[in-house]
Motif scaffolding. Sequence first.
Motif, PDB file in Angstrom:
ATOM      1  N   PRO A  24       0.818  -1.220   0.000  1.00 54.04           N
ATOM      2  CA  PRO A  24       0.000   0.000   0.000  1.00 54.04           C
ATOM      3  C   PRO A  24       0.848   1.265   0.000  1.00 54.04           C
ATOM      4  O   PRO A  24       2.041   1.233   0.300  1.00 54.04           O
ATOM      5  N   LEU A  25       0.192   2.354  -0.342  1.00 56.25           N
ATOM      6  CA  LEU A  25       0.858   3.651  -0.269  1.00 56.25           C
ATOM      7  C   LEU A  25       0.773   4.180   1.152  1.00 56.25           C
ATOM      8  O   LEU A  25      -0.249   4.058   1.815  1.00 56.25           O
ATOM      9  N   ILE A  26       1.869   4.763   1.607  1.00 55.82           N
ATOM     10  CA  ILE A  26       1.924   5.405   2.916  1.00 55.82           C
ATOM     11  C   ILE A  26       2.520   6.798   2.723  1.00 55.82           C
ATOM     12  O   ILE A  26       3.104   7.093   1.673  1.00 55.82           O
ATOM     13  N   ASN A  27       2.393   7.627   3.715  1.00 56.19           N
ATOM     14  CA  ASN A  27       2.977   8.969   3.629  1.00 56.19           C
ATOM     15  C   ASN A  27       4.432   8.917   4.065  1.00 56.19           C
ATOM     16  O   ASN A  27       4.762   8.293   5.069  1.00 56.19           O
ATOM     17  N   ASN A  28       5.280   9.599   3.298  1.00 59.79           N
ATOM     18  CA  ASN A  28       6.679   9.687   3.722  1.00 59.79           C
ATOM     19  C   ASN A  28       6.924  11.040   4.374  1.00 59.79           C
ATOM     20  O   ASN A  28       6.032  11.886   4.444  1.00 59.79           O
ATOM     21  N   THR A  29       8.118  11.236   4.871  1.00 59.81           N
ATOM     22  CA  THR A  29       8.433  12.452   5.620  1.00 59.81           C
ATOM     23  C   THR A  29       8.428  13.708   4.755  1.00 59.81           C
ATOM     24  O   THR A  29       8.378  14.814   5.288  1.00 59.81           O
ATOM     25  N   ASP A  30       8.448  13.546   3.434  1.00 58.05           N
ATOM     26  CA  ASP A  30       8.360  14.699   2.524  1.00 58.05           C
ATOM     27  C   ASP A  30       6.915  15.045   2.177  1.00 58.05           C
ATOM     28  O   ASP A  30       6.669  15.989   1.431  1.00 58.05           O
ATOM     29  N   THR A  39      10.051   2.501   1.522  1.00 57.26           N
ATOM     30  CA  THR A  39      10.559   3.005   2.803  1.00 57.26           C
ATOM     31  C   THR A  39      11.171   1.919   3.669  1.00 57.26           C
ATOM     32  O   THR A  39      11.787   2.220   4.693  1.00 57.26           O
ATOM     33  N   THR A  40      10.998   0.651   3.277  1.00 52.38           N
ATOM     34  CA  THR A  40      11.542  -0.449   4.073  1.00 52.38           C
ATOM     35  C   THR A  40      12.695  -1.172   3.394  1.00 52.38           C
ATOM     36  O   THR A  40      13.375  -1.973   4.035  1.00 52.38           O
ATOM     37  N   ASP A  41      12.933  -0.902   2.133  1.00 49.81           N
ATOM     38  CA  ASP A  41      14.015  -1.537   1.377  1.00 49.81           C
ATOM     39  C   ASP A  41      15.276  -0.678   1.501  1.00 49.81           C
ATOM     40  O   ASP A  41      15.305   0.461   1.031  1.00 49.81           O
ATOM     41  N   GLN A  42      16.304  -1.208   2.117  1.00 47.80           N
ATOM     42  CA  GLN A  42      17.545  -0.444   2.330  1.00 47.80           C
ATOM     43  C   GLN A  42      18.213  -0.021   1.028  1.00 47.80           C
ATOM     44  O   GLN A  42      19.015   0.905   1.024  1.00 47.80           O
ATOM     45  N   ARG A  43      17.890  -0.683  -0.065  1.00 47.05           N
ATOM     46  CA  ARG A  43      18.496  -0.333  -1.352  1.00 47.05           C
ATOM     47  C   ARG A  43      17.794   0.836  -2.027  1.00 47.05           C
ATOM     48  O   ARG A  43      18.280   1.362  -3.022  1.00 47.05           O
ATOM     49  N   HIS A  44      16.660   1.255  -1.503  1.00 46.35           N
ATOM     50  CA  HIS A  44      15.873   2.325  -2.117  1.00 46.35           C
ATOM     51  C   HIS A  44      16.230   3.664  -1.475  1.00 46.35           C
ATOM     52  O   HIS A  44      16.503   3.742  -0.287  1.00 46.35           O
ATOM     53  N   GLY A  45      16.196   4.704  -2.239  1.00 45.16           N
ATOM     54  CA  GLY A  45      16.528   6.039  -1.740  1.00 45.16           C
ATOM     55  C   GLY A  45      15.553   6.602  -0.717  1.00 45.16           C
ATOM     56  O   GLY A  45      15.863   7.574  -0.048  1.00 45.16           O
ATOM     57  N   LEU A  46      14.380   5.991  -0.578  1.00 49.92           N
ATOM     58  CA  LEU A  46      13.394   6.458   0.395  1.00 49.92           C
ATOM     59  C   LEU A  46      13.383   5.635   1.680  1.00 49.92           C
ATOM     60  O   LEU A  46      12.504   5.787   2.519  1.00 49.92           O
ATOM     61  N   TYR A  47      14.388   4.787   1.835  1.00 52.99           N
ATOM     62  CA  TYR A  47      14.475   3.934   3.021  1.00 52.99           C
ATOM     63  C   TYR A  47      14.429   4.781   4.304  1.00 52.99           C
ATOM     64  O   TYR A  47      15.122   5.788   4.427  1.00 52.99           O
TER      65      TYR A  47
END
Length: 59
Positions: free
Chosen positions: A32-38, A47-55
Amino acid sequence: MRWINSRQQTRDHAGQRNICAACGHDGTSRDPLINNTDGFRVHRSHTTDQRHGLYGTAQ
């Protein structure tokens, strides 16, 4: 309370509420989509994958 920035609000009003701001794919029940800090809606996996820039950016 979750914060949404003005650009995400514009996306919402344009019918893109369930489209990830990071990759452009629809949110799903498995990712699902969640809100990020931006203040954007992105897939939880971004947001949970360490390889992604939004981790680590989940609200």
